[in-house]
Design a protein around this motif. Structure first.
Motif, mmCIF file in Angstrom:
data_model
loop_
_atom_site.group_PDB
_atom_site.id
_atom_site.type_symbol
_atom_site.label_atom_id
_atom_site.label_comp_id
_atom_site.label_asym_id
_atom_site.label_seq_id
_atom_site.Cartn_x
_atom_site.Cartn_y
_atom_site.Cartn_z
ATOM 1 N N ALA A 163 0.865 -1.181 0.000
ATOM 2 C CA ALA A 163 0.000 0.000 0.000
ATOM 3 C C ALA A 163 0.901 1.230 0.000
ATOM 4 N N VAL A 164 0.931 1.942 -1.112
ATOM 5 C CA VAL A 164 1.831 3.096 -1.239
ATOM 6 C C VAL A 164 1.159 4.326 -0.620
ATOM 7 N N SER A 165 1.662 4.672 0.568
ATOM 8 C CA SER A 165 0.995 5.674 1.398
ATOM 9 C C SER A 165 1.676 7.039 1.379
ATOM 10 N N LYS A 166 2.629 7.220 0.473
ATOM 11 C CA LYS A 166 3.349 8.504 0.391
ATOM 12 C C LYS A 166 2.367 9.672 0.282
ATOM 13 N N THR A 167 2.677 10.722 0.952
ATOM 14 C CA THR A 167 1.898 11.979 1.040
ATOM 15 C C THR A 167 0.588 11.838 1.825
ATOM 16 N N MET A 219 10.861 0.883 1.164
ATOM 17 C CA MET A 219 11.378 2.123 0.592
ATOM 18 C C MET A 219 11.341 1.965 -0.920
ATOM 19 N N ILE A 220 10.505 2.772 -1.581
ATOM 20 C CA ILE A 220 10.323 2.589 -3.029
ATOM 21 C C ILE A 220 10.845 3.765 -3.839
ATOM 22 N N GLY A 221 11.297 4.804 -3.156
ATOM 23 C CA GLY A 221 11.743 5.999 -3.878
ATOM 24 C C GLY A 221 13.256 6.083 -3.980
ATOM 25 N N LEU A 227 14.253 -7.876 -8.337
ATOM 26 C CA LEU A 227 14.325 -6.697 -9.191
ATOM 27 C C LEU A 227 13.055 -5.872 -9.094
ATOM 28 N N MET A 228 13.194 -4.597 -9.410
ATOM 29 C CA MET A 228 12.044 -3.691 -9.400
ATOM 30 C C MET A 228 12.097 -2.810 -10.648
ATOM 31 N N THR A 229 10.940 -2.461 -11.153
ATOM 32 C CA THR A 229 10.913 -1.442 -12.211
ATOM 33 C C THR A 229 9.704 -0.531 -12.039
ATOM 34 N N ILE A 230 9.855 0.682 -12.522
ATOM 35 C CA ILE A 230 8.731 1.619 -12.623
ATOM 36 C C ILE A 230 8.456 1.781 -14.111
ATOM 37 N N ALA A 231 7.310 1.304 -14.556
ATOM 38 C CA ALA A 231 6.978 1.368 -15.977
ATOM 39 C C ALA A 231 6.513 2.787 -16.324
ATOM 40 N N GLY A 282 4.357 -3.003 -11.292
ATOM 41 C CA GLY A 282 2.924 -2.769 -11.379
ATOM 42 C C GLY A 282 2.476 -1.758 -10.350
ATOM 43 N N MET A 283 1.745 -0.738 -10.819
ATOM 44 C CA MET A 283 1.188 0.309 -9.958
ATOM 45 C C MET A 283 -0.321 0.390 -10.260
ATOM 46 N N THR A 284 -0.974 1.416 -9.765
ATOM 47 C CA THR A 284 -2.431 1.487 -9.928
ATOM 48 C C THR A 284 -2.884 1.254 -11.381
ATOM 49 N N GLY A 285 -2.182 1.849 -12.321
ATOM 50 C CA GLY A 285 -2.631 1.778 -13.712
ATOM 51 C C GLY A 285 -2.353 0.469 -14.419
ATOM 52 N N VAL A 337 3.102 -5.875 -6.031
ATOM 53 C CA VAL A 337 2.562 -4.735 -6.768
ATOM 54 C C VAL A 337 2.499 -3.569 -5.789
ATOM 55 N N ARG A 338 2.772 -2.368 -6.294
ATOM 56 C CA ARG A 338 2.827 -1.173 -5.443
ATOM 57 C C ARG A 338 1.671 -0.263 -5.824
ATOM 58 N N VAL A 339 0.650 -0.238 -4.997
ATOM 59 C CA VAL A 339 -0.565 0.498 -5.367
ATOM 60 C C VAL A 339 -0.831 1.639 -4.388
ATOM 61 N N GLY A 340 -0.863 2.854 -4.904
ATOM 62 C CA GLY A 340 -1.145 4.027 -4.084
ATOM 63 C C GLY A 340 -2.537 4.572 -4.351
ATOM 64 N N THR A 341 -2.685 5.238 -5.479
ATOM 65 C CA THR A 341 -3.948 5.882 -5.851
ATOM 66 C C THR A 341 -5.139 4.926 -5.771
ATOM 67 N N GLY A 342 -4.959 3.704 -6.200
ATOM 68 C CA GLY A 342 -6.042 2.723 -6.213
ATOM 69 C C GLY A 342 -6.565 2.394 -4.823
ATOM 70 N N GLU A 401 -6.409 9.900 -5.138
ATOM 71 C CA GLU A 401 -5.399 10.784 -5.725
ATOM 72 C C GLU A 401 -4.559 11.451 -4.638
ATOM 73 N N ARG A 402 -3.282 11.661 -4.960
ATOM 74 C CA ARG A 402 -2.411 12.376 -4.023
ATOM 75 C C ARG A 402 -2.515 13.869 -4.276
ATOM 76 N N GLU A 403 -2.472 14.622 -3.177
ATOM 77 C CA GLU A 403 -2.429 16.077 -3.336
ATOM 78 C C GLU A 403 -1.064 16.546 -2.909
HETATM 79 C C1 LIG Z 1 3.958 6.523 -6.146
HETATM 80 C C2 LIG Z 1 4.541 5.214 -6.505
HETATM 81 C C3 LIG Z 1 3.736 4.079 -6.686
HETATM 82 C C4 LIG Z 1 2.223 4.095 -6.598
HETATM 83 O O1 LIG Z 1 1.673 4.793 -7.673
HETATM 84 P P1 LIG Z 1 0.104 4.770 -7.973
HETATM 85 O O2 LIG Z 1 0.004 5.046 -9.408
HETATM 86 O O3 LIG Z 1 -0.508 5.831 -7.118
HETATM 87 O O4 LIG Z 1 -0.384 3.417 -7.616
HETATM 88 C C5 LIG Z 1 4.363 2.873 -6.971
HETATM 89 N N1 LIG Z 1 5.701 2.786 -7.081
HETATM 90 C C6 LIG Z 1 6.507 3.845 -6.921
HETATM 91 C C7 LIG Z 1 7.977 3.672 -7.048
HETATM 92 C C8 LIG Z 1 5.948 5.091 -6.637
HETATM 93 O O5 LIG Z 1 6.776 6.150 -6.485
#
Ligand SMILES: *Cc1c(COP(=O)(O)O)cnc(C)c1O
Length: 232
Positions: A32-36, A76-78, A158-162, A201-204, A217-222, A226-228
């Protein structure tokens, strides 16, 4: 929609994606990506059973770590700066975003001081986007081999951000590519490398990522909406 309903939706979709490709739901973990997001949002997700939370800023992760129950696994995903490694090495369950030997060496140094072993994923920029961190697909294996020599760092996968895309199918080749690199590394049988996790894999696009083999899978918005971002 509230967090509980969102979580039910995400888990239902994860289950469908697993069925589609003959995998068990237990093979895929949800971060659960809880940033912000405020503590109240994390507390709601926690009450719904979430124990894996993802953050992308060191200070925010530390603050939330201090405030939340201790059975949470923090991810830590950032992008991680070397001078901040010391604040989180003993607080994180998994660092998804290791993209250089220098960063891994810093994690090694701090982990050795604390006499712990830190689990990490190597971040690969499979799509080759200018704006993204991560090692290249070509260098991923040799980076894993070098990090494997560090005794207090354990490569778990391994990790990737698509890329951000309208149609998640566009990202399928990138997820397939990360899986291929992962399999190639497994075949090398490198000491101190435990290729078990594919964080993609993220929300989209998490359903596509699952059908291509994601274990995280790393899901925030879902989940949280939405993040503000504060604009100053
Ligand atoms: C913000 C973030 C996510 C989550 O993104 P959403 O589109 O909100 O699900 C997943 N992975 C990384 C590395 C992110 O920075």
């Amino acid at each position: 929609m509230g967090i509980r309903e969102n979580l039910d939706t995400v888990k239902g979709r994860m289950e469908n994606a697993c069925k589609e490709c003959g995998r068990g739901l237990s093979e895929v973990k949800l971060v659960a990506v809880s940033k912000t997001k405020p503590l109240s949002a994390l507390e709601q997700a926690y009450a719904c059973g979430c124990r894996d939370f993802g953050e992308n800023k060191v200070q925010e992760l530390v603050d939330k770590y201090d405030a939340m129950p201790k059975d949470i696994r923090w991810h830590m995903i950032g992008h991680l700066q070397r001078n901040k490694v010391k604040y989180i090495v003993d607080k994180v369950f998994l660092i998804h975003s290791v993209d250089s030997l220098r960063l891994a060496q810093e994690i090694e140094k701090e982990a050795a001081k604390k006499e712990i072993t830190v689990d990490i994923l190597v971040e690969v920029n499979v799509a080759g986007e200018e704006s993204k961190f991560g090692t290249t697909s070509e260098e991923a294996c040799s980076l894993v081999e070098k990090i494997a020599k560090l005794p207090h760092v354990r490569v778990k996968g391994l990790m990737t951000i698509a890329p951000y895309v309208e149609d998640s199918e566009e990202n399928r080749p990138y997820f397939a590519k990360l899986k291929q690199i992962y399999v190639d590394i497994i075949h090398k049988n490198i000491d101190n490398v435990f290729m078990e996790e594919l964080s993609m894999g993220m929300t989209g696009d998490y359903e596509v990522a699952i059908t291509e083999g994601a274990t995280y899978v790393r899901v925030g918005t879902g989940i949280f909406g939405e993040r503000e971002y504060m604009t100053i």
